[in-house]
Design an enzyme around this catalytic site. Structure first.
Site, PDB file in Angstrom:
ATOM      1  N   GLU A 184      27.376  86.990  24.606  1.00  0.00           N
ATOM      2  CA  GLU A 184      26.844  85.867  25.379  1.00  0.00           C
ATOM      3  C   GLU A 184      26.329  86.311  26.726  1.00  0.00           C
ATOM      4  O   GLU A 184      26.849  87.257  27.304  1.00  0.00           O
ATOM      5  CB  GLU A 184      27.968  84.891  25.721  1.00  0.00           C
ATOM      6  CG  GLU A 184      28.664  84.324  24.583  1.00  0.00           C
ATOM      7  CD  GLU A 184      29.878  83.525  25.018  1.00  0.00           C
ATOM      8  OE1 GLU A 184      29.892  82.962  26.134  1.00  0.00           O
ATOM      9  OE2 GLU A 184      30.804  83.466  24.229  1.00  0.00           O
ATOM     10  N   CYS A 223      24.294  86.382  34.210  1.00  0.00           N
ATOM     11  CA  CYS A 223      25.659  86.868  33.991  1.00  0.00           C
ATOM     12  C   CYS A 223      25.665  87.544  32.625  1.00  0.00           C
ATOM     13  O   CYS A 223      25.320  86.915  31.616  1.00  0.00           O
ATOM     14  CB  CYS A 223      26.602  85.675  34.015  1.00  0.00           C
ATOM     15  SG  CYS A 223      28.281  86.082  33.565  1.00  0.00           S
ATOM     16  N   CYS A 230      37.137  91.886  24.310  1.00  0.00           N
ATOM     17  CA  CYS A 230      37.804  92.536  25.442  1.00  0.00           C
ATOM     18  C   CYS A 230      39.236  92.824  25.043  1.00  0.00           C
ATOM     19  O   CYS A 230      39.837  92.064  24.289  1.00  0.00           O
ATOM     20  CB  CYS A 230      37.782  91.603  26.652  1.00  0.00           C
ATOM     21  SG  CYS A 230      38.526  92.338  28.142  1.00  0.00           S
ATOM     22  N   CYS A 281      43.927  88.828  29.006  1.00  0.00           N
ATOM     23  CA  CYS A 281      44.323  87.853  30.026  1.00  0.00           C
ATOM     24  C   CYS A 281      44.629  86.507  29.363  1.00  0.00           C
ATOM     25  O   CYS A 281      43.898  86.072  28.463  1.00  0.00           O
ATOM     26  CB  CYS A 281      43.225  87.688  31.068  1.00  0.00           C
ATOM     27  SG  CYS A 281      42.822  89.245  31.877  1.00  0.00           S
ATOM     28  N   CYS A 306      41.861  83.582  29.164  1.00  0.00           N
ATOM     29  CA  CYS A 306      40.470  83.925  28.877  1.00  0.00           C
ATOM     30  C   CYS A 306      40.139  83.872  27.391  1.00  0.00           C
ATOM     31  O   CYS A 306      40.859  84.437  26.556  1.00  0.00           O
ATOM     32  CB  CYS A 306      40.180  85.318  29.417  1.00  0.00           C
ATOM     33  SG  CYS A 306      38.504  85.867  29.061  1.00  0.00           S
ATOM     34  N   CYS A 320      33.240  82.139  30.319  1.00  0.00           N
ATOM     35  CA  CYS A 320      33.003  83.333  29.522  1.00  0.00           C
ATOM     36  C   CYS A 320      33.747  83.332  28.196  1.00  0.00           C
ATOM     37  O   CYS A 320      34.891  82.938  28.099  1.00  0.00           O
ATOM     38  CB  CYS A 320      33.265  84.580  30.362  1.00  0.00           C
ATOM     39  SG  CYS A 320      34.855  85.346  30.248  1.00  0.00           S
TER      40      CYS A 320
END
Ligand code: SAH
Ligand code: SF4
Length: 345
Positions: A90, A103, A110, A114, A117, A331
């Protein structure tokens, strides 16, 4: 095959001269790549045999916009790109008075995990190449028809976990022969890999470093961000100090406010103590709720109270407005939804 957009102009020149081409071809091809073209055939001022040779030797990545959502509130555009191997990433394009900011993602997924997220929910699939990070900028610029003036590395992925390709991307995108976006107009956001922050400082680039701090005490921060167990707050701040000493660039601290977890007044006091005397400022962001996590956004009142404590303590703090609130601009949310819908291969 070599990805041609992941080559710096110097590397491209080296490749071309080794293949018997004139060195000036490098600039010509580099400029075409940044137009951006979608095939070597479009490079009409190159001889046909050279175009064919390039097509035989190099992969020209062309992301396909699988989804494009425009916010009715502020015109923010969110893209979901399909890459050459079927993976998706994205990016977001935001309109500001001073120009367009994009962005971009640096990884597919990832691995930092976290708690708040959406990007990390499925772990890390793979790193993006420098060219694939660049493609997001190039194709959003093409789609919007207006020049990009700022880049933030705040999409999916931990940029410093993909250090070499991210650095190469920064060198290519700021190269005067390409789209030439100055390093001062690029922000890199990190969850806090302290040793990589120090390595980055040694590169002496003029980037803005943005630290996802989110809590001032190790207990709360480790609960939100597992990376804190490896690099606790004090260690992270030491790396930030080193970054400022080496580059002269102020560090900015992102602080997602989670109700009852990171928004308590004593945490604001603690933050004042930690950051006092350090050049930088704090961005307070009300946490975006994601369904995998029990964390909830702070109330408007507690955000205001937190900000007041910081300012009284001499720390500049802004409350960031949410862009594209109607299109899941946070995100990782678009890609995750697509994976859940089972469109994935
Ligand atoms: N991996 C890097 C950059 C990508 S995340 C990093 O973590 O810094 C970009 C920013 O969005 C980070 O500051 C991150 O902490 C924040 N973020 C992620 N999920 C969020 C959420 N649900 N609400 C608010 N901010 C979030
Ligand atoms: Fe990764 Fe950043 Fe999301 Fe943490 S906040 S999981 S580091 S993308």
């Amino acid at each position: 095959m070599i990805e041609i957009k992941s080559l710096t102009i110097e590397e491209l020149r080296g490749e071309l001269t080794a293949a018997g081409e004139k060195p000036f071809r490098a600039k010509q091809i580099f400029q075409w790549l940044h137009q951006p073209v979608t095939s070597f055939a479009e490079m009409t001022d190159l001889a046909k045999p050279l175009r064919a040779a390039l097509a035989g030797r190099y992969l020209l990545t062309v992301p396909v916009a699988e989804r494009r959502q425009v916010s009715a509130v502020d015109g923010t555009v969110k893209y979901l790109w399909r890459l050459h191997d079927g993976e998706c990433v994205e990016s977001v394009l935001m309109h500001y008075r001073h120009g367009n900011t994009v962005c971009v993602s640096t990884q597919v997924g990832c691995r930092m995990g976290c708690a708040f997220c959406a990007s990390g929910v499925f772990g890390l699939r793979r790193n993006l190449s420098a060219g694939e990070i660049l493609d997001q900028v190039l194709f959003m610029q093409k789609d919007s028809g207006a020049p990009v003036s700022n880049i933030v590395l705040m999409g999916t992925g931990e940029p410093l976990d993909n250090y070499d390709q991210v650095l190469k991307f920064i060198r290519i995108v700021s190269c005067p022969d390409g789209i030439c976006i100055g390093q001062r107009h690029i922000s890199l956001s990190t969850s806090g890999l302290a040793d990589r922050i120090e390595a980055l400082a040694d590169e002496r680039l003029q980037l803005t470093l943005s630290i996802s701090l989110h809590a001032p005490d190790d207990e709360s921060r480790s609960a939100m961000m597992p990376v804190n167990r490896r690099y606790p707050v004090a260690r992270l701040l030491r790396a930030c100090e080193y970054y400022f000493d080496q580059t002269g660039r102020r560090v900015s601290y992102e602080y997602a406010m989670a109700r009852g977890v990171s928004d308590r007044p004593w945490q604001a006091e603690r933050l004042v103590k930690l950051l006092r005397g350090r050049p930088g400022h704090v961005n307070l962001i009300p946490l975006n709720p994601v369904k995998e996590s029990a964390l909830q956004p702070s109330t408007r009142d507690s955000v205001r109270r937190f900000q007041q404590i910081l300012e009284r303590g001499g720390i500049t703090a802004t409350v960031r407005r949410r862009l594209g609130p109607d299109i899941d601009a946070a995100c990782g949310q678009l890609r995750r939804r697509r994976l859940e819908e089972g469109e994935s291969h």
